[in-house]
Design a protein around this motif. Structure first.
Motif, short mmCIF file in Angstrom:
data_model
loop_
_atom_site.label_atom_id
_atom_site.label_comp_id
_atom_site.label_asym_id
_atom_site.label_seq_id
_atom_site.Cartn_x
_atom_site.Cartn_y
_atom_site.Cartn_z
N ILE A 6 0.87 -1.17 0.00
CA ILE A 6 0.00 0.00 0.00
C ILE A 6 0.91 1.22 0.00
O ILE A 6 1.77 1.36 0.86
N SER A 7 0.71 2.09 -0.99
CA SER A 7 1.52 3.31 -1.10
C SER A 7 0.65 4.52 -0.84
O SER A 7 -0.48 4.60 -1.32
N ILE A 8 1.20 5.47 -0.09
CA ILE A 8 0.51 6.73 0.18
C ILE A 8 1.48 7.85 -0.19
O ILE A 8 2.59 7.92 0.33
N ASP A 9 1.04 8.72 -1.11
CA ASP A 9 1.84 9.86 -1.52
C ASP A 9 1.20 11.13 -0.96
O ASP A 9 -0.01 11.33 -1.08
N LEU A 10 2.03 11.98 -0.36
CA LEU A 10 1.57 13.25 0.18
C LEU A 10 2.17 14.38 -0.63
O LEU A 10 3.37 14.41 -0.86
N HIS A 11 1.32 15.31 -1.02
CA HIS A 11 1.78 16.53 -1.70
C HIS A 11 1.60 17.65 -0.67
O HIS A 11 0.47 17.98 -0.30
N LEU A 12 2.71 18.21 -0.21
CA LEU A 12 2.70 19.19 0.87
C LEU A 12 2.92 20.60 0.36
O LEU A 12 3.64 20.81 -0.63
N ASP A 13 2.33 21.59 1.07
CA ASP A 13 2.60 22.98 0.71
C ASP A 13 3.90 23.42 1.39
O ASP A 13 4.59 22.60 2.02
N GLU A 14 4.21 24.70 1.29
CA GLU A 14 5.47 25.21 1.85
C GLU A 14 5.54 25.07 3.37
O GLU A 14 6.62 25.03 3.95
N ASP A 15 4.37 24.98 4.04
CA ASP A 15 4.32 24.78 5.49
C ASP A 15 4.19 23.31 5.88
O ASP A 15 3.90 22.99 7.03
N ALA A 51 0.34 1.68 20.12
CA ALA A 51 -0.18 2.03 18.80
C ALA A 51 0.61 3.20 18.24
O ALA A 51 0.87 4.17 18.94
N LEU A 52 0.98 3.08 16.99
CA LEU A 52 1.64 4.16 16.27
C LEU A 52 0.60 4.72 15.31
O LEU A 52 -0.05 3.97 14.59
N ARG A 53 0.45 6.04 15.28
CA ARG A 53 -0.63 6.62 14.50
C ARG A 53 -0.12 7.74 13.60
O ARG A 53 0.76 8.51 13.99
N ILE A 54 -0.74 7.83 12.44
CA ILE A 54 -0.53 8.94 11.53
C ILE A 54 -1.92 9.41 11.12
O ILE A 54 -2.70 8.63 10.56
N ASP A 55 -2.24 10.67 11.41
CA ASP A 55 -3.52 11.26 11.03
C ASP A 55 -3.24 12.49 10.19
O ASP A 55 -2.61 13.44 10.67
N LEU A 56 -3.70 12.48 8.96
CA LEU A 56 -3.46 13.60 8.05
C LEU A 56 -4.75 13.93 7.30
O LEU A 56 -5.55 13.05 7.01
N TRP A 57 -4.93 15.20 6.99
CA TRP A 57 -6.05 15.63 6.17
C TRP A 57 -5.63 16.85 5.37
O TRP A 57 -4.73 17.58 5.75
N THR A 58 -6.30 17.02 4.24
CA THR A 58 -5.97 18.13 3.35
C THR A 58 -6.69 19.40 3.80
O THR A 58 -7.65 19.35 4.57
N LYS A 59 -6.21 20.52 3.26
CA LYS A 59 -6.80 21.81 3.57
C LYS A 59 -8.27 21.90 3.17
O LYS A 59 -9.04 22.61 3.79
N ASP A 60 -8.64 21.18 2.13
CA ASP A 60 -10.02 21.29 1.64
C ASP A 60 -10.97 20.27 2.27
O ASP A 60 -12.13 20.16 1.85
N MET A 61 -10.53 19.56 3.29
CA MET A 61 -11.41 18.64 4.03
C MET A 61 -12.37 19.49 4.85
O MET A 61 -11.96 20.25 5.72
N MET A 62 -13.64 19.39 4.54
CA MET A 62 -14.67 20.18 5.23
C MET A 62 -14.96 19.58 6.61
O MET A 62 -14.77 18.38 6.83
#
Length: 116
Positions: A6-15, A51-62
């Motif tokens: 399973i591959s997950i690619d993240l596209h990050l902004d300057e921050d 438990a090891l956790r990673i929680d991420l969401w994009t800026k446009d997640m309402m």
């Protein structure tokens, strides 16, 4: 033994805030990367019993999408708990909590919308 990736690619902004999340799984029917607005990944470290956790969401997640995501995640965790431990009562408790959480969220959203 079969191996799956399973591959997950993240596209990050300057921050370093996710602007785009894409994923793909080997053996899937999808040939191309699939887009997602959020990901919650939990891994169990049996050695450290943690438990090891990673929680991420994009800026446009309402906000309402996040509530839906949490509701469905908690509900899905209840199904997993039931299948893995056969603890039907605990799984039912989790599902009831998920429903109460969602109802409270909707009530708060309606109150906030009336104030605007």
């Amino acid at each position: 033994m079969t191996k799956s990736t399973i591959s997950i690619d993240l596209h990050l902004d300057e921050d370093k805030i996710p602007q785009k999340i894409e994923w793909q799984a080997s053996g899937s029917t999808a040939d191309e990367m699939q887009e997602a607005k959020a990901v919650m990944l939990s891994l169990w470290d049996g050695k450290d019993k943690s438990a090891l956790r990673i929680d991420l969401w994009t800026k446009d997640m309402m906000v309402d999408e996040m509530a839906d995501f949490f509701y469905q995640t908690i509900f899905g965790m209840a199904d997993t708990l039931q299948r893995s431990t056969h603890q039907e009562e605990l799984a039912a408790d989790m599902k009831n909590f998920a429903k109460e959480f969602y109802e409270k969220f909707r009530e708060q959203q309606m109150k906030e919308n009336k104030l605007r």
